[in-house]
Design a protein around this motif. Structure first.
Motif, PDB file in Angstrom:
ATOM      1  N   ASN A  74       3.883 -16.106   8.724  1.00  0.00           N
ATOM      2  CA  ASN A  74       4.993 -15.199   9.024  1.00  0.00           C
ATOM      3  C   ASN A  74       5.973 -15.795  10.023  1.00  0.00           C
ATOM      4  O   ASN A  74       6.879 -15.117  10.485  1.00  0.00           O
ATOM      5  CB  ASN A  74       4.454 -13.853   9.532  1.00  0.00           C
ATOM      6  N   GLN A 124      -9.202   1.238   4.149  1.00  0.00           N
ATOM      7  CA  GLN A 124      -8.547   0.138   3.439  1.00  0.00           C
ATOM      8  C   GLN A 124      -8.699  -1.161   4.223  1.00  0.00           C
ATOM      9  O   GLN A 124      -8.670  -1.179   5.442  1.00  0.00           O
ATOM     10  CB  GLN A 124      -7.074   0.447   3.219  1.00  0.00           C
ATOM     11  N   ALA A 177       1.084 -11.093   6.248  1.00  0.00           N
ATOM     12  CA  ALA A 177       1.922 -10.427   7.228  1.00  0.00           C
ATOM     13  C   ALA A 177       3.286 -10.123   6.614  1.00  0.00           C
ATOM     14  O   ALA A 177       3.783 -10.881   5.794  1.00  0.00           O
ATOM     15  CB  ALA A 177       2.100 -11.322   8.444  1.00  0.00           C
ATOM     16  N   SER A 178       3.854  -9.014   7.008  1.00  0.00           N
ATOM     17  CA  SER A 178       5.174  -8.664   6.501  1.00  0.00           C
ATOM     18  C   SER A 178       6.213  -8.602   7.607  1.00  0.00           C
ATOM     19  O   SER A 178       7.347  -8.231   7.367  1.00  0.00           O
ATOM     20  CB  SER A 178       5.122  -7.313   5.783  1.00  0.00           C
ATOM     21  N   THR A 179       5.796  -8.898   8.815  1.00  0.00           N
ATOM     22  CA  THR A 179       6.745  -8.932   9.924  1.00  0.00           C
ATOM     23  C   THR A 179       6.745 -10.342  10.494  1.00  0.00           C
ATOM     24  O   THR A 179       5.702 -10.929  10.709  1.00  0.00           O
ATOM     25  CB  THR A 179       6.342  -7.925  11.022  1.00  0.00           C
ATOM     26  N   MET A 229       0.874  -1.184   0.000  1.00  0.00           N
ATOM     27  CA  MET A 229       0.000   0.000   0.000  1.00  0.00           C
ATOM     28  C   MET A 229       0.895   1.212   0.000  1.00  0.00           C
ATOM     29  O   MET A 229       1.706   1.405   0.883  1.00  0.00           O
ATOM     30  CB  MET A 229      -0.798  -0.131   1.284  1.00  0.00           C
ATOM     31  N   GLN A 230       0.700   2.043  -0.956  1.00  0.00           N
ATOM     32  CA  GLN A 230       1.528   3.234  -1.071  1.00  0.00           C
ATOM     33  C   GLN A 230       0.619   4.456  -1.070  1.00  0.00           C
ATOM     34  O   GLN A 230      -0.248   4.589  -1.926  1.00  0.00           O
ATOM     35  CB  GLN A 230       2.334   3.180  -2.372  1.00  0.00           C
ATOM     36  N   HIS A 231       0.779   5.299  -0.067  1.00  0.00           N
ATOM     37  CA  HIS A 231       0.038   6.560  -0.079  1.00  0.00           C
ATOM     38  C   HIS A 231       0.747   7.535  -0.977  1.00  0.00           C
ATOM     39  O   HIS A 231       1.957   7.667  -0.926  1.00  0.00           O
ATOM     40  CB  HIS A 231      -0.027   7.161   1.324  1.00  0.00           C
ATOM     41  N   VAL A 271       0.824 -15.345  12.479  1.00  0.00           N
ATOM     42  CA  VAL A 271      -0.434 -15.353  11.741  1.00  0.00           C
ATOM     43  C   VAL A 271      -0.463 -16.642  10.940  1.00  0.00           C
ATOM     44  O   VAL A 271       0.314 -16.834  10.013  1.00  0.00           O
ATOM     45  CB  VAL A 271      -0.541 -14.148  10.783  1.00  0.00           C
ATOM     46  N   ALA A 317      -6.593   5.280   5.767  1.00  0.00           N
ATOM     47  CA  ALA A 317      -6.150   4.219   6.657  1.00  0.00           C
ATOM     48  C   ALA A 317      -7.341   3.446   7.211  1.00  0.00           C
ATOM     49  O   ALA A 317      -7.281   2.246   7.391  1.00  0.00           O
ATOM     50  CB  ALA A 317      -5.332   4.804   7.793  1.00  0.00           C
ATOM     51  N   VAL A 363       5.428  -9.675  18.089  1.00  0.00           N
ATOM     52  CA  VAL A 363       4.554  -9.890  16.930  1.00  0.00           C
ATOM     53  C   VAL A 363       4.074 -11.335  16.928  1.00  0.00           C
ATOM     54  O   VAL A 363       4.860 -12.271  17.102  1.00  0.00           O
ATOM     55  CB  VAL A 363       5.289  -9.576  15.614  1.00  0.00           C
ATOM     56  N   ASN A 364       2.771 -11.500  16.736  1.00  0.00           N
ATOM     57  CA  ASN A 364       2.171 -12.840  16.769  1.00  0.00           C
ATOM     58  C   ASN A 364       2.395 -13.590  15.463  1.00  0.00           C
ATOM     59  O   ASN A 364       2.593 -12.990  14.406  1.00  0.00           O
ATOM     60  CB  ASN A 364       0.659 -12.731  16.975  1.00  0.00           C
ATOM     61  N   ALA A 372      -5.743   9.790   7.071  1.00  0.00           N
ATOM     62  CA  ALA A 372      -6.401   9.054   8.136  1.00  0.00           C
ATOM     63  C   ALA A 372      -7.625   8.320   7.588  1.00  0.00           C
ATOM     64  O   ALA A 372      -7.883   7.166   7.928  1.00  0.00           O
ATOM     65  CB  ALA A 372      -6.811  10.019   9.247  1.00  0.00           C
ATOM     66  N   GLN A 404      -7.786  -4.666   5.923  1.00  0.00           N
ATOM     67  CA  GLN A 404      -6.556  -5.134   6.562  1.00  0.00           C
ATOM     68  C   GLN A 404      -5.857  -6.114   5.637  1.00  0.00           C
ATOM     69  O   GLN A 404      -6.477  -7.018   5.086  1.00  0.00           O
ATOM     70  CB  GLN A 404      -6.921  -5.823   7.869  1.00  0.00           C
ATOM     71  N   GLU A 405      -4.599  -5.909   5.449  1.00  0.00           N
ATOM     72  CA  GLU A 405      -3.864  -6.793   4.552  1.00  0.00           C
ATOM     73  C   GLU A 405      -3.768  -8.180   5.153  1.00  0.00           C
ATOM     74  O   GLU A 405      -3.479  -8.347   6.334  1.00  0.00           O
ATOM     75  CB  GLU A 405      -2.459  -6.240   4.310  1.00  0.00           C
TER      76      GLU A 405
END
Lengths: 481, 159
Positions: free
Chosen positions: A116, A28, A34-36, A1-3, A72, A25, A69-70, A22, A30-31
Motif C-alpha cells: 500500500n 470475517q 490494504a486499501s488505504t 466486503m459488503q454488508h 503493509v 465484523a 496508516v502503516n 457486529a 482480516q482482509e
C-alpha cells in the motif's frame, strides 16, 4: 466486503440488525490487501455543541486526533513481460528457447508492486545447470539481471541488490482531468514515483493498463494545532487544510523492448474508464535476466535453471520468485559425408558404401559435405588425404567435366550454404575467406594430407565457427594414376 | 486622543468581567485513538489492554474515545457530539457507545437517523445503507450536569 441488511420495519429490528452486523465484523477474516495508502494521515475532528440551561445560548468546542496508516509489506507480483495491453497478467515463465553452446539467453520479466506504499525489496538471482536425460550438465554458467527503463536502457546497476518500487492507493481523479490521480496529502512518495517510471492502473472492470509517470506532487497532510494528543483537555484544535498529492500519467510510448506490450500509446482516460481506488497504483519494473552457458558434451544438449527472487526487507520477508528453465544450450552436431563420381565418364555421385569404377587417367571428383544440425561448432577442421594411386588435380573445372588442368594452384572449392565457391590454393595458404574457409595441400602426390578449415574466423591452422544449420561443401578432383 | 482610548479599553474589561460572573456551562472534549494490545504474561495468560496509538495498519481497528466534561457552573443541555467517520476507514457496525441517542449520516452530516432508517433510492428501490456508507456519527445528550463528565466511543477499521 459488503454488508447487506434486510429490515423488518420496527425499531427493535434495527437493534437486532446492528448486533448481527457486529457478529459479522468479528467473524470475517482480516482482509489481506490494504486499501488505504501508507502514510495517509487519518484526521478525526470531533465537535460538541451545546446550550445553556436557558436553551438560548449555543456554545461549541472541538478536538482532534490524527493517526498514520502503516505500510503493509507485500510480495511482488512477478509476471512474464506483458504481451497484451490489458491485464491481469499471470505469473509465468517465458517459453524456453534454444541457443548454441556458449551463447546467452535473455528473458524479460515484469514485477509489479503490491504493497500500500512505496517499499524497497532485495533482489537475487541464482542459476544452476539442469540435468538432462543423459546426465549432461551445462558448464561455464554465468547469470545476470538488470532493471530496465521503459525505453530499454539500464535502470540502475547490473545485479542491483535492491530496488524501490513506487506504490500508492489513490482516492480520486483530479477535477477536470482525465489523467491525474489524487492521493491522500503527504502519502505519495514523490521520489519513487519519479517521471518516466511505468505504473499499472487497475480499472473497476478488473483490467490493468500501464502508463508512464509524467508528473508528481506529494501534497501535504492537514496540520493540526491545539489538542491533538488525546491527553489534556483544551478548548480548540485548529486544522489547516490538506493538499492532496497528484500523480499525472501519460501514455506509455511504443517501447524499444522486444516482447513488451502494455498498451503502448493508450492515453489515460480515467474520466470515462473508471479507476479502482481500492488497489494500489503500482510500479511495474522490467527485469532482464541473461544466462550464458556452454555444453560440456558433444551431441548432448543442456539446460540451465534460474531463480530470480524479490523479497521484502525486515524480519519476515515475503518473497516472490520466478523459477524457470532458461532455454536449452544446444550441443554442436556435425555430420559429414563424402561422395565420389567419375567425371571422365559422367558418372553420378555415389556414397561412402558405393563404388565408382575408373580407368587409369580418369578424373574422380570428391564431394565432402559438412552440416551442423546442432548448436554452433567451433574450430571445425576437415582433414583428408589424396587417395592412394591418384594425384590431386590443381586447376580443375569443378563439378561438370573431366579436369582440364589450367596450371593454376587452385586444388579445391568450398561453398557455404550454396553460396559463391571459394577457391582453395595449394600450399600453406593464406585465409581464402575469413567467413568461409581456409585450406592447404602441400603436395598433389597420393596420400598427401589435404586440410580444410571451415567457418567464421577460420585461420590457416584452425577451423572457425560453423553455426547451427550451416552447410559446407568441399569439392576436389584427383586423377587415377 | 490617547486618554480616551484608555478609557474605552477599561470599559471593555469591566464588561468582560461582568459576563464571566454569570453562570454558564463549559463543555470541553478530547479525543483519543487507541488500539487493542495483547500482552502475554509470564504464566501464559493473555490480556488485552487499550493503548494510545499513532500508527495503524490497514485492517486494524481504531477505537476512538471522545471524553467530555462540563467544567462550567451550569448544566449544559442538548449537547450534540458529532464526528465524521475519517476517510479511509469503515465504521464497525454496533461499535458506537449507547450514550444518549446515537444516529448516523450517509450524506456527509446533512441528515442523521437510526441505522434502520438510513435509506436511499437506487433504481427506484429503497435500500438500507450499509455501515460502509456511514459518513458521520452523532450522539445527542440531553443534559450534561455541571461538573459531570462522560465518554462516547466508536470503532472504525482502516481500509
Amino acid at each position: 466486503m459488503q454488508h447487506t441488511f434486510s429490515i423488518r420495519s420496527t425499531g427493535r429490528a434495527a437493534a437486532g440488525v446492528l448486533a448481527l452486523g457486529a457478529l459479522l465484523a468479528v467473524s470475517q477474516p482480516q482482509e489481506a490487501a490494504a486499501s488505504t495508502t501508507a502514510n495517509t494521515k487519518l484526521l478525526n475532528v470531533v465537535t460538541v455543541s451545546y446550550k445553556d440551561a436557558s436553551n438560548n445560548n449555543t456554545f461549541s468546542a472541538n478536538a482532534s486526533t490524527q493517526v498514520t496508516v502503516n505500510l503493509v509489506k507485500a510480495g511482488l507480483n512477478a509476471i512474464a513481460a506483458p504481451t497484451g495491453p490489458t491485464g491481469p497478467w499471470g505469473l509465468s515463465c517465458l517459453p524456453a528457447v534454444n541457443t548454441p553452446s556458449g551463447g546467452t539467453i535473455t528473458t524479460l520479466y515484469a514485477m509489479v508492486a503490491n504493497a500500500n506504499g512505496s517499499d524497497t525489496y532485495n533482489f537475487g538471482l541464482s542459476a544452476a545447470s539442469g540435468t538432462n536425460t543423459n546426465g549432461a550438465l551445462a558448464t561455464n554458467v554465468t547469470s545476470h539481471f538488470q532493471f530496465l527503463k521503459y525505453d530499454g536502457t539500464a535502470d540502475g546497476a547490473q545485479d542491483a541488490g535492491t530496488h524501490t518500487f513506487a506504490s500508492g492507493i489513490g482516492v480520486g481523479l483530479a477535477t477536470g482531468t482525465s489523467d491525474t490521480l489524487l492521493f491522500p496529502g503527504g502519502s505519495l512518495d514523490s521520489n519513487t514515483f519519479a517521471p518516466n517510471k511505468i505504473v499499472v492502473v487497475t480499472y473497476l472492470d478488473g483490467k490493468k493498463q500501464a502508463f508512464l509517470v509524467s508528473g508528481v506532487s506529494g501534497g501535504s497532510a492537514a496540520t493540526i494545532t491545539g489538542n491533538n494528543t488525546g491527553g489534556a483537555y483544551s478548548n480548540l484544535a485548529s486544522t489547516a487544510g490538506e493538499t492532496q498529492g497528484q500523480l499525472k500519467l501519460a501514455a506509455l510510448p511504443t517501447t524499444a523492448i522486444d516482447g513488451l506490450n502494455v498498451g503502448a500509446n493508450a492515453a489515460p482516460d480515467f474520466d470515462t474508464h473508471a479507476v479502482d481506488f481500492s488497489v494500489p497504483v503500482a510500479e511495474l519494473a522490467l527485469v532482464q535476466v541473461s544466462v550464458t552457458a556452454s555444453v560440456a558434451q558433444t551431441n548432448t544438449d543442456a539446460t540451465v535453471n534460474f531463480t530470480l527472487a524479490g523479497s521484502t526487507q525486515g524480519p519476515t520477508p515475503v518473497t516472490a520468485t520466478v523459477a524457470c528453465t532458461d532455454g536449452t544450450w544446444v550441443a554442436p552436431q556435425l555430420t559429414i559425408s563424402k561422395l565420389v563420381r567419375n567425371v571422365s565418364k559422367s558418372g553420378s555421385f555415389v556414397g561412402n558404401l558405393g563404388t565408382a569404377s575408373a580407368d587409369p587417367n580418369d578424373t574422380l571428383e570428391y564431394q565432402v559435405t559438412v552440416t551442423n544440425t546442432g548448436g554452433d561448432a567451433n574450430k571445425v577442421a576437415v582433414t583428408d588425404a589424396v587417395p592412394a594411386y591418384t594425384t590431386l588435380v590443381a586447376g580443375s573445372t569443378y563439378g561438370t567435366s573431366a579436369a582440364t588442368p589450367t596450371g593454376s594452384s587452385i586444388f579445391a572449392q568450398v561453398t557455404k550454404n550454396g553460396g559463391t565457391a571459394i577457391n582453395i590454393d595449394m600450399g600453406t595458404s593464406a585465409v581464402e575467406s575469413a567467413n568461409v574457409a581456409a585450406g592447404d595441400a602441400t603436395s598433389t602426390a597420393a596420400k598427401s594430407p589435404i586440410n580444410f578449415y571451415l567457418g567464421t574466423s577460420a585461420s590457416t591452422s584452425a577451423g572457425g565457427t560453423v553455426k547451427a544449420g550451416e552447410t559446407f561443401v568441399i569439392i576436389y578432383q584427383v586423377k587415377v594414376n | 486622543m490617547l486618554k480616551q482610548a484608555k478609557i474605552v479599553i477599561l470599559a471593555m474589561a469591566v464588561v468582560l468581567m461582568a459576563t464571566a460572573a454569570f453562570a454558564a456551562p463549559k463543555v470541553e472534549i478530547k479525543i483519543r485513538a487507541e488500539k487493542a494490545k495483547i500482552t502475554v504474561a509470564k504464566d501464559g495468560t493473555k490480556s488485552t489492554k487499550m493503548v494510545l496509538a499513532k500508527n495503524f495498519a490497514p485492517g486494524e481497528v481504531i477505537h476512538y474515545i471522545v471524553l467530555y466534561r462540563n467544567t462550567g457552573s451550569e448544566d449544559a443541555t442538548n449537547a450534540v457530539i458529532s464526528d465524521p467517520i475519517p476517510q479511509g476507514t469503515v465504521y464497525i457496525p454496533g461499535s458506537a457507545s449507547e450514550t444518549g441517542e446515537v444516529s448516523f449520516s450517509i450524506d456527509g452530516g446533512k441528515s442523521f437517523n437510526r441505522p434502520a432508517l438510513l435509506t436511499y433510492q437506487t433504481r427506484g428501490e429503497k435500500r438500507v445503507a450499509s455501515p460502509e456508507e456511514y459518513t458521520n456519527i452523532r450522539w445527542v445528550i440531553n443534559r450534561i450536569p455541571a461538573g459531570a463528565q462522560g465518554k462516547v466511543s466508536f470503532q472504525v477499521k482502516v481500509k
